[in-house]
Enzyme design. Structure first.
Site, PDB file in Angstrom:
ATOM      1  N   HIS A  37     -58.452  55.289 -68.417  1.00 18.17           N
ATOM      2  CA  HIS A  37     -58.102  55.577 -67.026  1.00 18.17           C
ATOM      3  C   HIS A  37     -58.597  56.989 -66.760  1.00 18.17           C
ATOM      4  CE1 HIS A  37     -54.790  52.376 -67.481  1.00 18.17           C
ATOM      5  NE2 HIS A  37     -55.834  51.872 -66.848  1.00 18.17           N
ATOM      6  N   HIS A  80     -53.685  57.420 -73.438  1.00 15.65           N
ATOM      7  CA  HIS A  80     -53.417  57.370 -71.996  1.00 15.65           C
ATOM      8  C   HIS A  80     -52.481  58.506 -71.593  1.00 15.65           C
ATOM      9  CE1 HIS A  80     -55.008  53.279 -70.822  1.00 15.65           C
ATOM     10  NE2 HIS A  80     -55.130  53.255 -72.129  1.00 15.65           N
ATOM     11  N   GLU A  98     -56.392  60.069 -66.491  1.00 13.81           N
ATOM     12  CA  GLU A  98     -55.461  60.418 -67.571  1.00 13.81           C
ATOM     13  C   GLU A  98     -56.256  61.238 -68.579  1.00 13.81           C
ATOM     14  OE1 GLU A  98     -53.803  56.627 -68.731  1.00 13.81           O
ATOM     15  OE2 GLU A  98     -53.224  56.187 -66.667  1.00 13.81           O
ATOM     16  N   GLU A 115     -49.304  57.057 -74.937  1.00 12.27           N
ATOM     17  CA  GLU A 115     -49.179  57.762 -73.655  1.00 12.27           C
ATOM     18  C   GLU A 115     -48.750  59.178 -74.003  1.00 12.27           C
ATOM     19  OE1 GLU A 115     -49.622  56.231 -70.655  1.00 12.27           O
ATOM     20  OE2 GLU A 115     -49.633  54.103 -71.215  1.00 12.27           O
TER      21      GLU A 115
HETATM   22 ZN   LIG Z   1     -53.529  54.620 -68.634  1.00 13.46          ZN
END
Ligand SMILES: [Zn+2]
Length: 504
Positions: A9, A129, A12, A217
């Site tokens: 992404h 992420h 990110e 994350e």
């Molecule tokens: Zn992501």
């Protein structure tokens, strides 16, 4: 081989920078720091700072959330790359059956990743992420509800351990409440339990390759200002390194043939865990496993499965289990026999017979004995009968060979072979006797023979002229003695002819 992939992404951004720092750290400390040196010497490390460079270019430093139109998060075609992979639970079966390709509708970035994942022997992978602080492990999809139901993979325990390896070494992640909006028990969560992701990269790695991938994350704020980056490095440094070291847990080894040559694409099967890994073109394999005792074996196409090996996995260094596979034998039609079948059948000789065959001529008495013996040994597939007598009173034997002989079946066409009509032409007579033996001995062990005898009623008459045969001398090349029957009639001129008229 291990990999970290970041910035899938585009907005990110923390993982993207951390991988650059990680590369610098490993290079700066190689040869100086014992741990780094060992890791780099023993591990093939691939770092991809950005899987979505186009999205990153549209993102804005300091933006903690995605833009309203998701430009930045998505690629330049406005596609979320983490929804663009083939999903094991939501297959486009109809589409593929109509001739569509698995690559249709995939973005450039996705196709490149799919190819890389499928062709390189990655063992372990991390997908970096942002927007939360948690280690999310497979599956991401396959649960009955959009959230709050776990979708467990066969390696659930291993994935939990790997997720904890990262989270436990991350001072914020392990608290489970680093960001105000989320609470994660121990800093880890099953992906589908959190929220379902269909077409994600993490599950694709597990379903389509040997790689175990976990999604990390790393920050509540997706694209924090650069001044925050030293903090993120400090928080993640130990986790990033510790996770890579997990490529060395479990079992590893080589799969080779009896000549010591590597076997590619052999399957390594751990009993009780319904997920196999395969060997590389060098015959290497790595199977990550938690400490414990396992039964493992290897299989490869064209080889007999290996014996089961009982192996104890300790924490720390991997256990080494090498496999040597024996090439499977082929029968005379090149058909592979399964291991089970082979154990029950006897070896056949170079002519295709189980019982050694004496290649000789059979006179009437010998032929009669031969046929009766076959009939006695194979009563279920043979029937010996006579269609009449010769001039000298010899039986005109016919042997029917088929499954359930003597019974009419509308599915079975009837076929006949006639030999030795001219008593001095003897090869056909012996060949038919050999054929009968071959069919009998190979029924139910040879696929082709079995198929014939199940589907055809075969009638074999080795000698139509036994009287002529008896007066013929072995070794004769020329001459007509024995050609005709006992009354001197050439039987092949003795049938009604379709063109015959009464005048002639
Ligand atoms: Zn992501």
């Amino acid at each position: 081989m291990v990999k970290y992939v970041a910035n899938m992404h585009g907005d990110e951004a923390v993982g993207r920078e951390l991988l650059v720092y990680l590369a610098q750290y490993l290079l700066n400390n190689y040869g100086k720091d014992e741990r780094v040196t060992k890791l780099v010497n023993n591990t093939d490390i691939y770092l991809m700072p950005s899987m979505n460079p186009d999205g990153f270019e549209k993102s804005v430093e300091g933006n903690c959330n995605s833009k309203g139109d998701y430009s930045g998060r998505e690629n330049a075609n406005h596609v979320d790359l983490n929804r663009n992979f083939p999903d094991q639970f939501y297959k486009r079966t109809n589409y593929l059956q109509k001739g569509g390709s698995i690559l249709d509708g995939r973005q450039n970035e996705t196709v490149a990743m799919m190819t890389w994942i499928a062709t390189e022997p990655f063992v372990l992978s991390g997908n970096l992420h942002g927007g939360a602080v948690v280690a999310s492990y497979p599956y991401d999809s396959g649960s009955a509800l959009p959230c709050c139901v776990e979708s467990k993979s066969p390696d659930d325990e291993l994935f939990k351990y790997l997720a904890h390896t990262y989270a436990d070494n991350h001072p914020q992640m392990r608290t489970g409440n680093a960001c105000s909006h989320d609470v994660f028990q121990g800093g880890v969560i099953n992906g589908a339990y959190w929220y379902e992701v269909i077409g994600g990269m993490q599950d694709f790695n597990y379903a389509r390759s040997n790689a175990f991938e976990i999604t990390f994350e790393l920050s509540c704020c997706k694209y924090p200002t650069a001044s925050n980056m030293p903090k993120y490095w400090r928080l993640n440094k130990e986790s990033l390194i510790k996770y890579l070291e997990q490529a060395h847990i479990g079992v590893k080894g080589l799969v080779r043939d009896t000549n010591g040559e590597p076997i590619e694409a052999a399957t390594i099967i751990v009993h009780g865990i319904n997920h196999n890994v395969s060997s590389t073109h060098r015959g290497e394999y790595w199977r990550l496993l938690l400490p414990g005792t396992y039964n493992i074996h290897a299989e490869a196409w064209g080889y007999r499965p290996s014996d089961q090996i009982n192996v104890t996995v300790m924490s720390g260094e991997p256990s080494i289990v090498n496999f040597t596979l024996t090439q499977d034998t082929y029968d005379d039609q090149g058909k592979l026999k399964s291991n089970e079948v082979e154990e029950f059948i006897r070896p056949i000789d170079k002519y295709g017979f189980f019982h050694n065959t004496e290649f000789k001529h059979h006179n009437y008495i010998a032929m009669e004995n031969y046929l009766k013996e076959l009939n006695l040994n194979y009563p279920n597939i043979t029937r010996l009968y006579s269609i009449g007598e010769s001039v000298k009173g010899r039986q005109l034997y016919v042997m029917e060979v088929t499954e359930n002989p003597g019974k009419h079946s509308q599915d079975k066409p009837e076929v006949k072979y006639i030999g030795n009509m001219h008593g001095d032409e003897v090869v056909g007579r012996e060949i038919l006797l050999l054929l009968l033996k071959y069919l009998c001995e190979n029924f139910e062990t040879n696929e082709r023979v079995t198929k014939i005898l199940k589907n055809v009623r075969l009638h074999v008459m080795p000698s139509m002229n036994p009287d002529g045969y008896e007066i013929f001398k072995e070794g004769t090349i020329y001459g007509v003695r024995g050609r005709a029957n006992a009354k001197g009639v050439d039987l092949n001129r003795n049938f009604p002819d379709q063109y015959e008229t009464n005048d002639v």
